[in-house]
Write an enzyme that holds these catalytic residues in place. Structure first.
Site, PDB file in Angstrom:
ATOM      1  CG  ASP A  35       2.955   2.296  -1.055  1.00 22.57           C
ATOM      2  OD1 ASP A  35       2.026   3.118  -1.158  1.00 22.57           O
ATOM      3  OD2 ASP A  35       3.195   1.662  -0.007  1.00 22.57           O
ATOM      4  N   GLY A  38       1.227   9.509  -1.673  1.00 23.54           N
ATOM      5  CA  GLY A  38       0.623  10.397  -0.681  1.00 23.54           C
ATOM      6  C   GLY A  38       1.672  11.016   0.224  1.00 23.54           C
ATOM      7  CG  HIS A  52      -2.537   9.719  -6.084  1.00 27.46           C
ATOM      8  ND1 HIS A  52      -1.820   8.632  -5.629  1.00 27.46           N
ATOM      9  CD2 HIS A  52      -3.500   9.946  -5.158  1.00 27.46           C
ATOM     10  CE1 HIS A  52      -2.342   8.220  -4.482  1.00 27.46           C
ATOM     11  NE2 HIS A  52      -3.356   8.997  -4.168  1.00 27.46           N
ATOM     12  CB  SER A  80      -5.125  -2.670  -4.286  1.00 29.83           C
ATOM     13  OG  SER A  80      -5.658  -1.926  -3.204  1.00 29.83           O
ATOM     14  CB  THR A  81      -9.731  -5.306  -4.828  1.00 36.17           C
ATOM     15  OG1 THR A  81      -8.721  -6.061  -4.136  1.00 36.17           O
ATOM     16  CG2 THR A  81      -9.857  -5.845  -6.241  1.00 36.17           C
ATOM     17  CG  LEU A 146       7.924  -3.143 -21.670  1.00 28.13           C
ATOM     18  CD1 LEU A 146       9.177  -3.415 -20.854  1.00 28.13           C
ATOM     19  CD2 LEU A 146       7.328  -1.816 -21.240  1.00 28.13           C
ATOM     20  NE  ARG A 203       4.382  -1.478  -0.596  1.00 27.26           N
ATOM     21  CZ  ARG A 203       3.201  -1.865  -0.175  1.00 27.26           C
ATOM     22  NH1 ARG A 203       2.935  -3.146  -0.064  1.00 27.26           N
ATOM     23  NH2 ARG A 203       2.265  -0.987   0.151  1.00 27.26           N
ATOM     24  NE  ARG A 209       1.437  -2.499   4.060  1.00 25.32           N
ATOM     25  CZ  ARG A 209       1.854  -1.561   4.917  1.00 25.32           C
ATOM     26  NH1 ARG A 209       2.624  -1.884   5.932  1.00 25.32           N
ATOM     27  NH2 ARG A 209       1.493  -0.300   4.751  1.00 25.32           N
ATOM     28  CB  ILE A 210       2.726  -8.997  -0.669  1.00 27.30           C
ATOM     29  CG1 ILE A 210       4.094  -9.658  -0.394  1.00 27.30           C
ATOM     30  CG2 ILE A 210       2.243  -9.397  -2.044  1.00 27.30           C
ATOM     31  CD1 ILE A 210       5.201  -9.251  -1.329  1.00 27.30           C
ATOM     32  CD  GLU A 222      15.556 -13.577  -5.810  1.00 25.52           C
ATOM     33  OE1 GLU A 222      15.802 -12.979  -4.749  1.00 25.52           O
ATOM     34  OE2 GLU A 222      15.604 -14.823  -5.921  1.00 25.52           O
TER      35      GLU A 222
HETATM   36  C1  IPE Z   1      -0.570  -0.984  -2.537  1.00 28.54           C
HETATM   37  O1  IPE Z   1      -0.367   0.197  -1.839  1.00 28.54           O
HETATM   38  C2  IPE Z   1      -1.439  -0.753  -3.726  1.00 28.54           C
HETATM   39  C3  IPE Z   1      -0.874   0.048  -4.793  1.00 28.54           C
HETATM   40  C4  IPE Z   1       0.321   0.577  -4.811  1.00 28.54           C
HETATM   41  C5  IPE Z   1      -1.739   0.256  -5.916  1.00 28.54           C
HETATM   42  P1  IPE Z   1      -1.267   0.603  -0.590  1.00 28.54           P
HETATM   43  O2  IPE Z   1      -0.769   1.921  -0.131  1.00 28.54           O
HETATM   44  O3  IPE Z   1      -2.700   0.509  -0.948  1.00 28.54           O
HETATM   45  O4  IPE Z   1      -0.926  -0.539   0.450  1.00 28.54           O
HETATM   46  P2  IPE Z   1      -1.051  -0.567   2.041  1.00 28.54           P
HETATM   47  O5  IPE Z   1      -2.427  -0.096   2.374  1.00 28.54           O
HETATM   48  O6  IPE Z   1      -0.007   0.378   2.564  1.00 28.54           O
HETATM   49  O7  IPE Z   1      -0.771  -1.970   2.419  1.00 28.54           O
HETATM   50  C1  IPE Z   2       0.400   4.538  -4.023  1.00 26.04           C
HETATM   51  O1  IPE Z   2       0.604   5.626  -3.179  1.00 26.04           O
HETATM   52  C2  IPE Z   2      -0.722   4.756  -5.010  1.00 26.04           C
HETATM   53  C3  IPE Z   2      -1.929   4.000  -4.713  1.00 26.04           C
HETATM   54  C4  IPE Z   2      -2.053   3.108  -3.774  1.00 26.04           C
HETATM   55  C5  IPE Z   2      -3.071   4.226  -5.544  1.00 26.04           C
HETATM   56  P1  IPE Z   2      -0.232   5.828  -1.852  1.00 26.04           P
HETATM   57  O2  IPE Z   2      -1.437   6.625  -2.159  1.00 26.04           O
HETATM   58  O3  IPE Z   2      -0.505   4.533  -1.210  1.00 26.04           O
HETATM   59  O4  IPE Z   2       0.767   6.685  -1.000  1.00 26.04           O
HETATM   60  P2  IPE Z   2       1.042   6.521   0.554  1.00 26.04           P
HETATM   61  O5  IPE Z   2       1.445   5.093   0.763  1.00 26.04           O
HETATM   62  O6  IPE Z   2      -0.221   6.872   1.257  1.00 26.04           O
HETATM   63  O7  IPE Z   2       2.158   7.463   0.824  1.00 26.04           O
HETATM   64 MG    MG Z   3       0.481   3.429   0.155  1.00 25.35          MG
END
Ligand code: IPE
Ligand code: IPE
Ligand code: MG
Length: 255
Positions: A35, A38, A52, A80-81, A146, A203, A209-210, A222
């Site tokens: 995560d 962006g 990305h 994610s979905t 792996l 994370r 969060r999950i 863990e």
């Molecule tokens: C979780 O990140 C999904 C991935 C890293 C692929 P998000 O950026 O989508 O999660 P939220 O929206 O902050 O919970």
């Molecule tokens: C994780 O980075 C990649 C995906 C969820 C695809 P983000 O795109 O969620 O980046 P932030 O959380 O907005 O910074």
């Molecule tokens: Mg994100």
């Protein structure tokens, strides 16, 4: 013997100091919610998609780091979905990343005996994206090193509902009975049926969060959260997370 000895003979040493890790307590399955791409870009005045792209470039480095210390399975949450809710341009960009990643990296991954897998729904992915992933899976099927598992178009609640429907279908057809429903048998209806549960979940980006990731499978994992954004997450951060994992007492409800 110090398991890190072999690092020093590397022609291209890692840009990190490898911590003293316990070679007998390496997590078997590490899952990463990658995560912060962006925000990494925004911090630099760049468009989100540049984050990305930088994030994609980090995947091989962390894969090799995991491989070196003996992690057996590395699951990376890539899409994610729920990520379909994002602007069309961003989704399109994300979907094109495998078209760059696999042609560029597959040979080295093969040289390192890495096996590619995907956990997620094929439906909805663009044909070209799916093709390049399926090719990578097919080409690395026989590899015994792996497992690099991409959670792509994955969502845990959707997975559990789909698993429940499939299980109920089998009950209706008499393939299994209600009495046979157990934690173990239900696990077989999940997309991860062939993988053990993650031992360690990392994370990045400071979010704690999950986000609908492996809700069932993470029951006793863990959890490790780091402030670093994914594109700036280094081997050192990875080893630090493993070190942190090794300091935890996993009790599974016992004493
Ligand atoms: C979780 O990140 C999904 C991935 C890293 C692929 P998000 O950026 O989508 O999660 P939220 O929206 O902050 O919970
Ligand atoms: C994780 O980075 C990649 C995906 C969820 C695809 P983000 O795109 O969620 O980046 P932030 O959380 O907005 O910074
Ligand atoms: Mg994100």
């Amino acid at each position: 013997m110090n398991p890190w000895k072999r690092w020093f003979g590397n022609k291209e040493p890692l840009d990190s100091t490898v911590p003293e890790l316990d070679a007998d307590n390496i997590p078997n399955h590490v899952a990463v919610i990658m995560d912060g791409n962006g925000r990494w870009a925004q911090k630099r005045g760049l468009p989100r998609v540049a984050g990305h792209h930088a994030g994609m470039k980090n995947v091989k480095k962390i894969t090799m780091a995991a491989n070196e210390i003996g992690v057996k399975i590395l699951t990376l949450y890539a899409f994610s979905t729920e990520n379909w809710k994002r602007p069309r341009d961003e989704v399109d960009f994300l979907m094109k990343l495998p078209l760059e990643f696999f042609p560029k990296e597959i040979d080295e991954l093969i040289r390192n005996n890495v096996q590619i897998r995907m956990t997620g729904w094929e439906e909805g992915l663009p044909d070209a994206t799916l093709k390049v992933i399926k090719d990578a899976i097919a080409r690395t099927k026989g590899n015994t090193g792996l497992i690099l598992n991409f959670a792509l178009n994955y969502g845990s609640r959707k997975e559990m509902i789909a698993g429940m429907k499939a299980m109920l279908g089998d009950i209706e057809q008499g393939k299994i009975s209600i009495e046979e429903i157990s934690e173990q048998s239900f696990s077989q209806y999940l997309l991860t049926s062939e993988l053990p549960d993650p031992d360690l979940m990392i994370r990045t980006s400071g979010e704690q969060r999950i986000s609908n990731f492996m809700l069932w499978q993470l029951a006793y994992s863990e959890l490790c959260f780091t402030e670093s954004y994914w594109p700036e997450f280094t081997e050192q951060h990875f080893f630090d997370a493993v070190k942190e994992y090794q300091s935890r007492a996993r009790r599974y409800g016992g004493l």
